[in-house]
Design a protein around this motif. Sequence first.
Motif, PDB file in Angstrom:
ATOM      1  N   TYR A  19      -9.085 -32.847  43.989  1.00 57.36           N
ATOM      2  CA  TYR A  19      -7.861 -32.118  43.646  1.00 57.36           C
ATOM      3  C   TYR A  19      -6.942 -32.997  42.806  1.00 57.36           C
ATOM      4  O   TYR A  19      -6.381 -32.551  41.794  1.00 57.36           O
ATOM      5  CB  TYR A  19      -7.133 -31.654  44.911  1.00 57.36           C
ATOM      6  CG  TYR A  19      -5.798 -31.011  44.605  1.00 57.36           C
ATOM      7  CD1 TYR A  19      -5.720 -29.690  44.182  1.00 57.36           C
ATOM      8  CD2 TYR A  19      -4.617 -31.766  44.694  1.00 57.36           C
ATOM      9  CE1 TYR A  19      -4.502 -29.110  43.867  1.00 57.36           C
ATOM     10  CE2 TYR A  19      -3.399 -31.193  44.370  1.00 57.36           C
ATOM     11  CZ  TYR A  19      -3.347 -29.873  43.962  1.00 57.36           C
ATOM     12  OH  TYR A  19      -2.144 -29.309  43.622  1.00 57.36           O
ATOM     13  N   ARG A  20      -6.784 -34.250  43.215  1.00 56.27           N
ATOM     14  CA  ARG A  20      -5.906 -35.158  42.461  1.00 56.27           C
ATOM     15  C   ARG A  20      -6.438 -35.376  41.046  1.00 56.27           C
ATOM     16  O   ARG A  20      -5.651 -35.475  40.094  1.00 56.27           O
ATOM     17  CB  ARG A  20      -5.787 -36.497  43.183  1.00 56.27           C
ATOM     18  CG  ARG A  20      -5.012 -36.429  44.484  1.00 56.27           C
ATOM     19  CD  ARG A  20      -4.797 -37.814  45.061  1.00 56.27           C
ATOM     20  NE  ARG A  20      -4.203 -37.761  46.378  1.00 56.27           N
ATOM     21  CZ  ARG A  20      -3.783 -38.830  47.047  1.00 56.27           C
ATOM     22  NH1 ARG A  20      -3.900 -40.041  46.506  1.00 56.27           N
ATOM     23  NH2 ARG A  20      -3.257 -38.710  48.251  1.00 56.27           N
ATOM     24  N   TYR A  21      -7.748 -35.462  40.907  1.00 52.18           N
ATOM     25  CA  TYR A  21      -8.342 -35.679  39.577  1.00 52.18           C
ATOM     26  C   TYR A  21      -8.022 -34.504  38.647  1.00 52.18           C
ATOM     27  O   TYR A  21      -7.461 -34.685  37.559  1.00 52.18           O
ATOM     28  CB  TYR A  21      -9.852 -35.848  39.705  1.00 52.18           C
ATOM     29  CG  TYR A  21     -10.580 -35.992  38.387  1.00 52.18           C
ATOM     30  CD1 TYR A  21     -10.775 -37.235  37.804  1.00 52.18           C
ATOM     31  CD2 TYR A  21     -11.064 -34.873  37.719  1.00 52.18           C
ATOM     32  CE1 TYR A  21     -11.431 -37.370  36.591  1.00 52.18           C
ATOM     33  CE2 TYR A  21     -11.718 -34.981  36.499  1.00 52.18           C
ATOM     34  CZ  TYR A  21     -11.904 -36.238  35.944  1.00 52.18           C
ATOM     35  OH  TYR A  21     -12.552 -36.356  34.743  1.00 52.18           O
ATOM     36  N   LEU A  34     -11.322 -26.182  47.309  1.00 49.15           N
ATOM     37  CA  LEU A  34     -10.755 -26.893  46.161  1.00 49.15           C
ATOM     38  C   LEU A  34     -10.224 -25.905  45.129  1.00 49.15           C
ATOM     39  O   LEU A  34      -9.120 -26.078  44.590  1.00 49.15           O
ATOM     40  CB  LEU A  34     -11.814 -27.791  45.532  1.00 49.15           C
ATOM     41  CG  LEU A  34     -11.423 -28.492  44.232  1.00 49.15           C
ATOM     42  CD1 LEU A  34     -10.256 -29.446  44.466  1.00 49.15           C
ATOM     43  CD2 LEU A  34     -12.620 -29.235  43.635  1.00 49.15           C
ATOM     44  N   ARG A  70      -6.900 -24.350  46.157  1.00 53.86           N
ATOM     45  CA  ARG A  70      -5.765 -25.261  45.951  1.00 53.86           C
ATOM     46  C   ARG A  70      -5.386 -25.350  44.478  1.00 53.86           C
ATOM     47  O   ARG A  70      -4.208 -25.323  44.116  1.00 53.86           O
ATOM     48  CB  ARG A  70      -6.103 -26.650  46.481  1.00 53.86           C
ATOM     49  CG  ARG A  70      -6.166 -26.756  47.990  1.00 53.86           C
ATOM     50  CD  ARG A  70      -6.371 -28.200  48.421  1.00 53.86           C
ATOM     51  NE  ARG A  70      -5.227 -29.051  48.090  1.00 53.86           N
ATOM     52  CZ  ARG A  70      -5.205 -30.372  48.307  1.00 53.86           C
ATOM     53  NH1 ARG A  70      -6.262 -30.977  48.821  1.00 53.86           N
ATOM     54  NH2 ARG A  70      -4.140 -31.080  47.988  1.00 53.86           N
ATOM     55  N   SER A  83      -5.862 -32.131  39.024  1.00 49.10           N
ATOM     56  CA  SER A  83      -4.417 -31.966  38.914  1.00 49.10           C
ATOM     57  C   SER A  83      -3.841 -32.938  37.891  1.00 49.10           C
ATOM     58  O   SER A  83      -3.002 -32.554  37.052  1.00 49.10           O
ATOM     59  CB  SER A  83      -3.770 -32.206  40.290  1.00 49.10           C
ATOM     60  OG  SER A  83      -2.361 -32.113  40.207  1.00 49.10           O
ATOM     61  N   GLU A  84      -4.294 -34.177  37.951  1.00 43.40           N
ATOM     62  CA  GLU A  84      -3.813 -35.195  37.005  1.00 43.40           C
ATOM     63  C   GLU A  84      -4.151 -34.802  35.572  1.00 43.40           C
ATOM     64  O   GLU A  84      -3.329 -34.955  34.650  1.00 43.40           O
ATOM     65  CB  GLU A  84      -4.427 -36.543  37.349  1.00 43.40           C
ATOM     66  CG  GLU A  84      -3.777 -37.731  36.660  1.00 43.40           C
ATOM     67  CD  GLU A  84      -2.409 -38.081  37.218  1.00 43.40           C
ATOM     68  OE1 GLU A  84      -1.585 -38.599  36.435  1.00 43.40           O
ATOM     69  OE2 GLU A  84      -2.152 -37.824  38.411  1.00 43.40           O
ATOM     70  N   GLY A 121     -13.707 -36.870  48.735  1.00 44.80           N
ATOM     71  CA  GLY A 121     -13.377 -35.626  49.423  1.00 44.80           C
ATOM     72  C   GLY A 121     -12.586 -34.673  48.544  1.00 44.80           C
ATOM     73  O   GLY A 121     -12.294 -34.950  47.376  1.00 44.80           O
ATOM     74  N   GLU A 122     -12.221 -33.543  49.126  1.00 42.20           N
ATOM     75  CA  GLU A 122     -11.502 -32.518  48.392  1.00 42.20           C
ATOM     76  C   GLU A 122     -10.183 -33.032  47.828  1.00 42.20           C
ATOM     77  O   GLU A 122      -9.796 -32.695  46.710  1.00 42.20           O
ATOM     78  CB  GLU A 122     -11.251 -31.315  49.303  1.00 42.20           C
ATOM     79  CG  GLU A 122     -10.537 -30.154  48.628  1.00 42.20           C
ATOM     80  CD  GLU A 122     -10.280 -29.005  49.581  1.00 42.20           C
ATOM     81  OE1 GLU A 122      -9.098 -28.717  49.831  1.00 42.20           O
ATOM     82  OE2 GLU A 122     -11.264 -28.426  50.075  1.00 42.20           O
ATOM     83  N   GLU A 123      -9.493 -33.872  48.598  1.00 44.87           N
ATOM     84  CA  GLU A 123      -8.203 -34.388  48.142  1.00 44.87           C
ATOM     85  C   GLU A 123      -8.356 -35.209  46.862  1.00 44.87           C
ATOM     86  O   GLU A 123      -7.554 -35.076  45.920  1.00 44.87           O
ATOM     87  CB  GLU A 123      -7.560 -35.251  49.239  1.00 44.87           C
ATOM     88  CG  GLU A 123      -6.236 -35.887  48.848  1.00 44.87           C
ATOM     89  CD  GLU A 123      -5.141 -34.865  48.560  1.00 44.87           C
ATOM     90  OE1 GLU A 123      -4.181 -35.231  47.834  1.00 44.87           O
ATOM     91  OE2 GLU A 123      -5.222 -33.729  49.054  1.00 44.87           O
ATOM     92  N   GLY A 124      -9.392 -36.047  46.801  1.00 46.62           N
ATOM     93  CA  GLY A 124      -9.616 -36.862  45.616  1.00 46.62           C
ATOM     94  C   GLY A 124      -9.925 -36.021  44.398  1.00 46.62           C
ATOM     95  O   GLY A 124      -9.417 -36.289  43.296  1.00 46.62           O
TER      96      GLY A 124
END
Length: 324
Positions: A119-121, A153, A156, A123-124, A114-117
């Motif tokens: 975003y975390r990628y 995405l 954010r 972002s990291e 999903g979008e959260e995953g």
Amino acid sequence: MSEPISGVLAPVVTPFKADLAPDSERFVAHCKWLLSQNCGLAVFGTNSEANSLSMEERALLLDELVAAGVDPSRMMPGTGCCSIMETVKLTKQAVGNGCAGVLMLPPFYYKDVGEEGLYRYFSEVAQRVGDARLKIYLYHIPPVAVVGITTGLVERLLAAYPNAIAGMKDSSGDWNNTRTFLDAFSVQAAGPAPTAGAARTFDVFVGSESFLLANMRNGGVGTISATANVNPAAIYELYQNALGTSASTPAELEDQQARLNVVRQVFSSRKFPSMIAALKQAIAIYADDPAWRTVRPPLVEFTPEQTNLLAVELETTKFAMPGL
């Protein structure tokens, strides 16, 4: 990496030797020819067979380009891998070499992320690279990756990393999707067409020159196109004319676009094994260099019959690769 990159870029095809090792001499020569045709270098893109290359092979080829005097400010290397650590290493290398940006695939193995995953990628990666010069161009190619980039995405990421998230390449093949991103994020310059270097919040490249004119008319910044490997000058001419650098009429621009589409259709024909193999076969023909036809498995090269058919179809379109 302060100046935005725009115009026409090629996901540069990667030549291989008989043992399937990358052929850096031919690679550098092709990149220099593309630059001579006003075409930037999106090395290690989809049509570069990038995901058939190891991280070490990509890194070595980039180093060899820089060592050969190829201007890194004209490069946008593909650095997106399923592994965050590999993405970070390749991205740090590109930034350190002064590349204008990096083209970053989402991690494409897991399909229900999903979008959260995502975003975390991203972002990291941005945090681990940790360099103010970083310019990320998100790579939306759902026909291949399945995992896609959404406006939510991008919103954010722009909020969190406004200086690092520079734009995207839309290879959806869906103009309505491209238009959605243009409407959401592009800052159009005053006048009938955007100007080079105009203020932008998010740059949108189309993944096919078939949408180049429409993209430029709606605030886009150019194209990162497979066929720029073989038809760079003609694509760049339309880009320049669409910027308003000539007195071309709307009808003349449409005619230029139509001519580009004819060439694109030849290379994307389902009669051929793949567009990558077709591009390489064309270079082999026009450079009179059979070594260029080699692709890495699982791709397959042209048969003699397919080679003859490609040559005839290109000749019919009056296709040429001057100066190759």
